[in-house]
Design a protein around this motif. Structure first.
Motif, mmCIF file in Angstrom:
data_model
loop_
_atom_site.group_PDB
_atom_site.id
_atom_site.type_symbol
_atom_site.label_atom_id
_atom_site.label_comp_id
_atom_site.label_asym_id
_atom_site.label_seq_id
_atom_site.Cartn_x
_atom_site.Cartn_y
_atom_site.Cartn_z
ATOM 1 N N THR A 64 4.067 4.411 5.489
ATOM 2 C CA THR A 64 4.455 5.665 4.841
ATOM 3 C C THR A 64 3.311 6.279 4.046
ATOM 4 O OG1 THR A 64 6.752 4.904 4.670
ATOM 5 C CG2 THR A 64 6.112 6.726 3.252
ATOM 6 N N LYS A 65 2.424 5.458 3.542
ATOM 7 C CA LYS A 65 1.331 5.931 2.677
ATOM 8 C C LYS A 65 0.538 7.090 3.295
ATOM 9 C CE LYS A 65 -2.922 4.244 0.443
ATOM 10 N NZ LYS A 65 -2.674 4.744 -0.929
ATOM 11 N N PRO A 66 0.019 6.982 4.540
ATOM 12 C CA PRO A 66 -0.727 8.122 5.103
ATOM 13 C C PRO A 66 0.165 9.323 5.394
ATOM 14 C CG PRO A 66 -0.468 6.388 6.744
ATOM 15 C CD PRO A 66 -0.021 5.811 5.447
ATOM 16 N N ILE A 67 1.426 9.075 5.705
ATOM 17 C CA ILE A 67 2.355 10.186 5.943
ATOM 18 C C ILE A 67 2.555 10.979 4.660
ATOM 19 C CG2 ILE A 67 4.738 10.776 6.552
ATOM 20 C CD1 ILE A 67 4.752 8.279 8.356
ATOM 21 N N TYR A 68 2.737 10.252 3.563
ATOM 22 C CA TYR A 68 2.952 10.872 2.257
ATOM 23 C C TYR A 68 1.688 11.595 1.779
ATOM 24 C CZ TYR A 68 4.170 11.086 -2.760
ATOM 25 O OH TYR A 68 4.433 11.502 -4.044
ATOM 26 N N GLU A 69 0.534 10.889 1.859
ATOM 27 C CA GLU A 69 -0.694 11.414 1.272
ATOM 28 C C GLU A 69 -1.456 12.375 2.177
ATOM 29 O OE1 GLU A 69 -2.996 8.033 0.156
ATOM 30 O OE2 GLU A 69 -1.656 7.444 -1.482
ATOM 31 N N GLY A 121 14.168 11.780 1.693
ATOM 32 C CA GLY A 121 14.492 10.502 1.072
ATOM 33 C C GLY A 121 13.323 9.530 1.118
ATOM 34 N N ILE A 122 12.599 9.526 2.238
ATOM 35 C CA ILE A 122 11.438 8.636 2.382
ATOM 36 C C ILE A 122 10.359 9.000 1.368
ATOM 37 C CG2 ILE A 122 9.547 7.977 3.924
ATOM 38 C CD1 ILE A 122 11.521 8.390 6.266
ATOM 39 N N LEU A 123 10.090 10.296 1.221
ATOM 40 C CA LEU A 123 9.031 10.737 0.311
ATOM 41 C C LEU A 123 9.415 10.504 -1.150
ATOM 42 C CD1 LEU A 123 7.922 14.060 2.066
ATOM 43 C CD2 LEU A 123 6.998 11.745 2.348
ATOM 44 N N VAL A 124 10.667 10.766 -1.492
ATOM 45 C CA VAL A 124 11.135 10.516 -2.860
ATOM 46 C C VAL A 124 11.028 9.023 -3.173
ATOM 47 C CG1 VAL A 124 13.160 10.505 -4.372
ATOM 48 C CG2 VAL A 124 12.632 12.532 -3.019
ATOM 49 N N TYR A 129 -0.330 13.573 5.706
ATOM 50 C CA TYR A 129 0.380 14.515 6.578
ATOM 51 C C TYR A 129 1.120 15.575 5.766
ATOM 52 C CZ TYR A 129 2.635 16.184 10.825
ATOM 53 O OH TYR A 129 3.040 16.963 11.881
ATOM 54 N N PHE A 130 1.921 15.111 4.784
ATOM 55 C CA PHE A 130 2.689 16.068 3.975
ATOM 56 C C PHE A 130 1.988 16.408 2.666
ATOM 57 C CE2 PHE A 130 6.145 14.031 6.506
ATOM 58 C CZ PHE A 130 6.489 15.153 7.244
ATOM 59 N N ARG A 131 0.915 15.674 2.343
ATOM 60 C CA ARG A 131 0.139 15.928 1.118
ATOM 61 C C ARG A 131 1.071 16.112 -0.065
ATOM 62 N NH1 ARG A 131 -0.250 18.844 5.019
ATOM 63 N NH2 ARG A 131 0.024 20.850 4.018
ATOM 64 N N ALA A 132 2.002 15.199 -0.190
ATOM 65 C CA ALA A 132 3.058 15.310 -1.201
ATOM 66 C C ALA A 132 2.507 15.183 -2.620
ATOM 67 C CB ALA A 132 4.133 14.253 -0.961
ATOM 68 N N GLU A 133 3.070 15.968 -3.516
ATOM 69 C CA GLU A 133 2.759 15.901 -4.934
ATOM 70 C C GLU A 133 4.056 15.641 -5.686
ATOM 71 O OE1 GLU A 133 0.669 19.269 -6.416
ATOM 72 O OE2 GLU A 133 -0.864 19.234 -4.835
ATOM 73 N N ALA A 134 4.052 14.613 -6.528
ATOM 74 C CA ALA A 134 5.238 14.265 -7.311
ATOM 75 C C ALA A 134 4.958 14.538 -8.784
ATOM 76 C CB ALA A 134 5.603 12.804 -7.101
ATOM 77 N N HIS A 135 5.774 15.387 -9.376
ATOM 78 C CA HIS A 135 5.635 15.726 -10.786
ATOM 79 C C HIS A 135 6.847 15.178 -11.548
ATOM 80 C CE1 HIS A 135 2.394 18.516 -9.684
ATOM 81 N NE2 HIS A 135 3.185 18.906 -8.691
ATOM 82 N N GLY A 136 6.571 14.508 -12.654
ATOM 83 C CA GLY A 136 7.661 13.984 -13.473
ATOM 84 C C GLY A 136 8.286 12.720 -12.947
ATOM 85 N N VAL A 137 7.636 12.045 -11.989
ATOM 86 C CA VAL A 137 8.232 10.847 -11.395
ATOM 87 C C VAL A 137 8.407 9.735 -12.425
ATOM 88 C CG1 VAL A 137 6.033 9.855 -10.632
ATOM 89 C CG2 VAL A 137 8.135 9.299 -9.401
ATOM 90 N N ASP A 138 7.612 9.758 -13.502
ATOM 91 C CA ASP A 138 7.743 8.741 -14.548
ATOM 92 C C ASP A 138 9.030 8.915 -15.358
ATOM 93 O OD1 ASP A 138 5.399 7.456 -13.885
ATOM 94 O OD2 ASP A 138 4.163 8.624 -15.256
ATOM 95 N N GLN A 139 9.754 9.993 -15.127
ATOM 96 C CA GLN A 139 11.016 10.192 -15.841
ATOM 97 C C GLN A 139 12.150 9.352 -15.242
ATOM 98 O OE1 GLN A 139 11.526 14.102 -17.900
ATOM 99 N NE2 GLN A 139 10.494 14.896 -16.079
ATOM 100 N N VAL A 140 11.926 8.770 -14.073
ATOM 101 C CA VAL A 140 12.908 7.830 -13.528
ATOM 102 C C VAL A 140 12.842 6.569 -14.392
ATOM 103 C CG1 VAL A 140 13.594 6.439 -11.542
ATOM 104 C CG2 VAL A 140 12.629 8.728 -11.190
ATOM 105 N N PRO A 141 13.934 6.171 -15.066
ATOM 106 C CA PRO A 141 13.905 5.000 -15.953
ATOM 107 C C PRO A 141 13.363 3.761 -15.258
ATOM 108 C CG PRO A 141 15.946 6.215 -16.261
ATOM 109 C CD PRO A 141 15.255 6.839 -15.088
ATOM 110 N N ALA A 142 12.638 2.955 -16.031
ATOM 111 C CA ALA A 142 11.989 1.765 -15.482
ATOM 112 C C ALA A 142 12.979 0.670 -15.133
ATOM 113 C CB ALA A 142 10.961 1.230 -16.469
ATOM 114 N N GLU A 143 14.172 0.721 -15.709
ATOM 115 C CA GLU A 143 15.181 -0.303 -15.422
ATOM 116 C C GLU A 143 16.573 0.273 -15.639
ATOM 117 O OE1 GLU A 143 14.919 -2.399 -19.853
ATOM 118 O OE2 GLU A 143 14.032 -3.393 -18.106
ATOM 119 N N GLY A 144 17.569 -0.497 -15.233
ATOM 120 C CA GLY A 144 18.946 -0.060 -15.382
ATOM 121 C C GLY A 144 19.414 0.774 -14.202
ATOM 122 N N PRO A 145 20.722 1.038 -14.122
ATOM 123 C CA PRO A 145 21.274 1.807 -13.001
ATOM 124 C C PRO A 145 20.861 3.276 -13.054
ATOM 125 C CG PRO A 145 22.961 1.415 -14.659
ATOM 126 C CD PRO A 145 21.756 0.629 -15.090
#
Length: 271
Positions: A49-54, A87-90, A56-72
């Motif tokens: 997935t790494k080359p597809i993400y970086e 879903g794959i890229l997220v 092919y789609f040149r994906a940029e993720a902003h604010g991904v650190d806002q997903v809590p590190a633990e818990g549901p």
């Protein structure tokens, strides 16, 4: 050297191997968790997935650190593009983040497990049948789960309806309330342009037993993808009527719409 060892040495660099091993994931003595996840299979999926993400789609993720590190956690986003590319890229963006990476689970349509070999393979890389019981058990296990409440209404919509959120189911809100799970909204921009469809042949889809049969080019276009994550949203487990639940769902939809608009403003071009 065995074939498996040779392939692993070629596809999974030592740094990646160590990176995935550091992410805590409760698995049994045979290497699988209760839903079929396998750490070794995930490493291959991550590497591919790494080359597809970086690249092919040149994906940029902003604010991904806002997903809590633990818990549901429920990561709730807009669905589009005929295939579950979003879903794959997220999922990759969360698993590859530098600080506190997590391996999220993805809820998939009932059609996918019916395809020979595909269902088991998807389970091994973290996908799970999109069933409320599965989701509830995973939240009780403190998993992070990717959910697209639009379902096939979102992924199978024609290009003319791009970035228009379709009806959300209320199930994710009931689960978030019951299990005290954070809801992290994410706006996905770019996947609408990967496989633009002009129509859906519903009679043929019904005859084949598949969710939809789009009229589209048989290629995946390299649209640039923007992923915008919003702050976690928390809802108490109050005893509410269904129309009050829908009001909470609308709050989540409004935040996703805001993040979609942000992504559309950020992108300079489609490709």
């Amino acid at each position: 050297m065995s074939l498996v060892s040779f392939l692993k040495s070629r596809l999974i660099p030592a740094k990646l191997d160590e990176q995935i091993n550091r992410i805590r994931k409760p698995i049994g003595s045979l290497g699988y968790d209760p839903w079929g996840y396998n750490n070794e299979t995930f490493k291959y999926g991550f590497s591919l997935t790494k080359p597809i993400y970086e690249k092919y789609f040149r994906a940029e993720a902003h604010g991904v650190d806002q997903v809590p590190a633990e818990g549901p956690v429920l990561i709730v986003g807009n669905h589009s593009g005929q295939l579950p590319i979003d879903g794959i890229l997220v999922g990759y963006s969360i698993a590859s983040r530098e600080k506190n990476p997590r391996i999220p689970r993805a809820m998939i349509e009932r059609f996918f497990p019916t395809v020979p070999w595909l269902g088991n393979l998807l389970n091994e890389v973290g996908a799970v049948l999109g069933d409320p019981v599965n989701c509830a058990r995973m939240l009780a296990n403190n998993e992070a789960i990717i959910v697209f409440p639009e379902g096939i209404r979102g992924s199978g919509k024609p290009y003319r309806d791009r970035y228009k959120l379709q009806r959300f189911g209320n199930g994710f809100m009931h689960l978030a309330m019951k299990h005290k799970a954070a809801i992290v909204p994410v706006g996905v921009v770019g996947c609408e342009e990967t496989i633009p469809a002009i129509a859906n042949i519903k009679p043929l889809a019904k005859a084949l037993g598949v969710p939809y049969v789009p009229v589209a080019m048989p290629v995946v276009l390299p649209a640039k993808v923007h992923l915008n994550f919003g702050p976690p949203m928390y809802f108490d487990n109050a005893d509410l009527q269904e129309d009050q639940i829908e009001e909470r769902v609308e709050q989540v939809k409004a935040e996703i719409n805001r993040l979609i608009d942000k992504g559309l403003e950020e992108r300079k071009r489609v490709f």
